[in-house]
Design an enzyme around this catalytic site. Structure first.
Site, short mmCIF file in Angstrom:
data_model
loop_
_atom_site.label_atom_id
_atom_site.label_comp_id
_atom_site.label_asym_id
_atom_site.label_seq_id
_atom_site.Cartn_x
_atom_site.Cartn_y
_atom_site.Cartn_z
N GLU A 32 0.86 -1.11 0.02
CA GLU A 32 -0.07 -0.02 0.04
C GLU A 32 0.91 1.07 0.15
OE1 GLU A 32 -3.17 0.02 -1.04
OE2 GLU A 32 -3.83 -1.37 0.42
N ASP A 173 -4.47 0.64 -9.44
CA ASP A 173 -5.98 0.31 -9.59
C ASP A 173 -6.48 0.10 -10.67
OD1 ASP A 173 -5.79 1.14 -6.75
OD2 ASP A 173 -6.92 3.00 -7.17
C1 GLA Z 1 -5.26 4.72 -4.14
C2 GLA Z 1 -4.54 5.00 -5.58
C3 GLA Z 1 -3.46 3.79 -5.84
C4 GLA Z 1 -2.66 3.62 -4.52
C5 GLA Z 1 -3.45 3.46 -3.34
C6 GLA Z 1 -2.55 3.39 -2.13
O1 GLA Z 1 -6.09 3.30 -4.47
O2 GLA Z 1 -5.37 5.02 -6.53
O3 GLA Z 1 -2.73 4.21 -7.08
O4 GLA Z 1 -1.59 4.55 -4.48
O5 GLA Z 1 -4.47 4.34 -3.02
O6 GLA Z 1 -1.80 2.01 -2.25
#
Ligand code: GLA
Length: 387
Positions: A32, A173
């Site tokens: 994360e 994501d």
């Molecule tokens: C959000 C962002 C991702 C990532 C997460 C944390 O989901 O869209 O790109 O940085 O937070 O891991």
């Protein structure tokens, strides 16, 4: 489901659907806040997501409608006027993807009517916005025969989010949603975009997602703030080290050079990113060795680091995770996604899943004052044309 959506399309546009597409939501198992620090992530696609139903048009109009934002009705734009417009609300996401395609020379010369419906819980941090972006990318590729692959679609979707919407997210994501594979998580190196699938065999345990029902509110500004803190730490380290991103360092290299980072808060942020990246690699190894217990311990450590060093959890996520840690049959539990609200992800032995949902639910509600919602996650395939 699709039959119901087709009826809806008929009602909204008074026309028959020609094509149907789907993109899932995602959950991140570990890794994360590493994706904008050149690190590894380990997400998987879910079976719930966003449907897009299409009828092509011969003129230059695009009409958008979302069953989730019924009250906003049909939003109409001309293909020569794709600009951010706050009145267009959610429709800025698909518009952003069209804009990102056009920026890369993929112009469209005729329009379409599109209806979206998503069953990803809204504001839960399971990437409903990336899901609508990626499904739009798959639609555009299909309708206009653009010669691009799913990784390109993930990249265009991220550009839409960064440059059109203004949220400075990493690639995790959009990549997970575009490239997901049933029953697998994806180990993605965000520095090189090299990836491999790891089959998720939990030996009699399940992935349980729990939504805190705390909306993310300030998340986006805090998200950008964390990015800046990591960038500051990197610039300090670069005064001595030849590195391009924080996650090029391992734990020992970080500890040896930590003193270079002037601000203690920035040092804590960098520590999280670097340790989390190493934890992700260890967790994937543990899974390969069928050591689910170790995988779970690394998830727990990930949460502690996100709570204490990265400071992106908050009372709701911490409460939900800390209650989960105490329940029988819980192998690991952590927050997932950006943080500040949204969901936790837990690995729970199958025979304890009902107990988990009931008892964690009761205790959470008594401590926080409103209920959490639980889902036993199914890992599904990535974005695709249904027909
Ligand atoms: C959000 C962002 C991702 C990532 C997460 C944390 O989901 O869209 O790109 O940085 O937070 O891991």
């Amino acid at each position: 489901m699709i039959e119901k959506l087709k009826d809806m399309f008929k009602r909204v546009y008074d026309a028959e659907v020609e094509k149907v597409f789907f993109a899932p939501g995602r959950v991140n198992l570990i890794g994360e806040h590493t994706d904008y620090n050149g690190g590894n992530v380990f997400p998987c696609a879910l079976t719930f997501g966003t449907y897009a139903l299409i009828k092509v048009r011969t003129d230059k109009k695009i009409r958008f409608y979302s069953e989730n934002f019924e009250a906003l009705g049909i939003i109409e734009v001309n293909i020569d006027e794709i600009e951010y417009d706050c009145k267009h609300d959610w429709a800025n996401y698909p518009k952003g993807v069209i804009w990102a395609f056009e920026n890369k020379g993929m112009k469209i010369d005729s329009g379409f009517d599109i209806l979206f419906y998503g069953n990803i819980p809204n504001g839960a941090g399971l990437s409903s916005s990336a899901s609508i972006e990626v499904v739009t990318g798959v639609v555009l590729r299909d309708l206009y025969n653009f010669p691009i692959n799913m990784v390109d679609i993930a990249e265009r979707s991220q550009e839409a989010e960064n440059q059109f919407i203004g949220v400075n997210c990493g690639i995790m994501d959009q990549f997970a949603i575009a490239m997901g594979k049933k029953d697998c998580a994806i180990l993605l190196d965000t520095n090189t975009l090299k990836y491999e699938y790891a089959s998720i065999k939990l030996n009699g345990a399940s992935i349980v997602i729990a939504n805190t029902n705390k909306r993310r509110g300030l998340a986006d500004s805090k998200y950008n703030e964390r990015r800046t803190e990591c960038e500051t730490a990197l610039v300090n380290l670069q005064t001595v080290l030849k590195i391009n991103s924080l996650c090029e360092l391992n734990e020992e290299e970080f500890e040896e050079n930590r003193h270079l980072i002037k601000d203690e808060v920035c040092a804590k942020r960098a520590k999280h990113a670097i340790y989390e990246n190493q934890r992700t690699l260890k967790a994937v190894k543990a899974l390969e060795n069928s050591d689910i217990e170790l995988f779970g311990k690394l998830m727990n450590k990930s949460h502690i680091s996100l709570r204490d060093d990265y400071e992106v959890t908050g009372i709701e996520l911490d409460t939900l995770v800390e209650i989960a840690w105490k329940r029988p049959g819980v192998i690991g539990s952590r927050m997932t996604g950006a943080g500040f609200g949204g969901c936790t992800v837990s690995i729970v032995k199958d025979e304890f899943v009902d107990d988990f949902i009931k008892n964690v639910g009761v205790e959470y509600k008594s401590k926080i004052g409103y209920a959490a919602v639980f889902y036993v996650a199914q890992i599904g395939d990535g974005a695709r044309k249904i027909y």
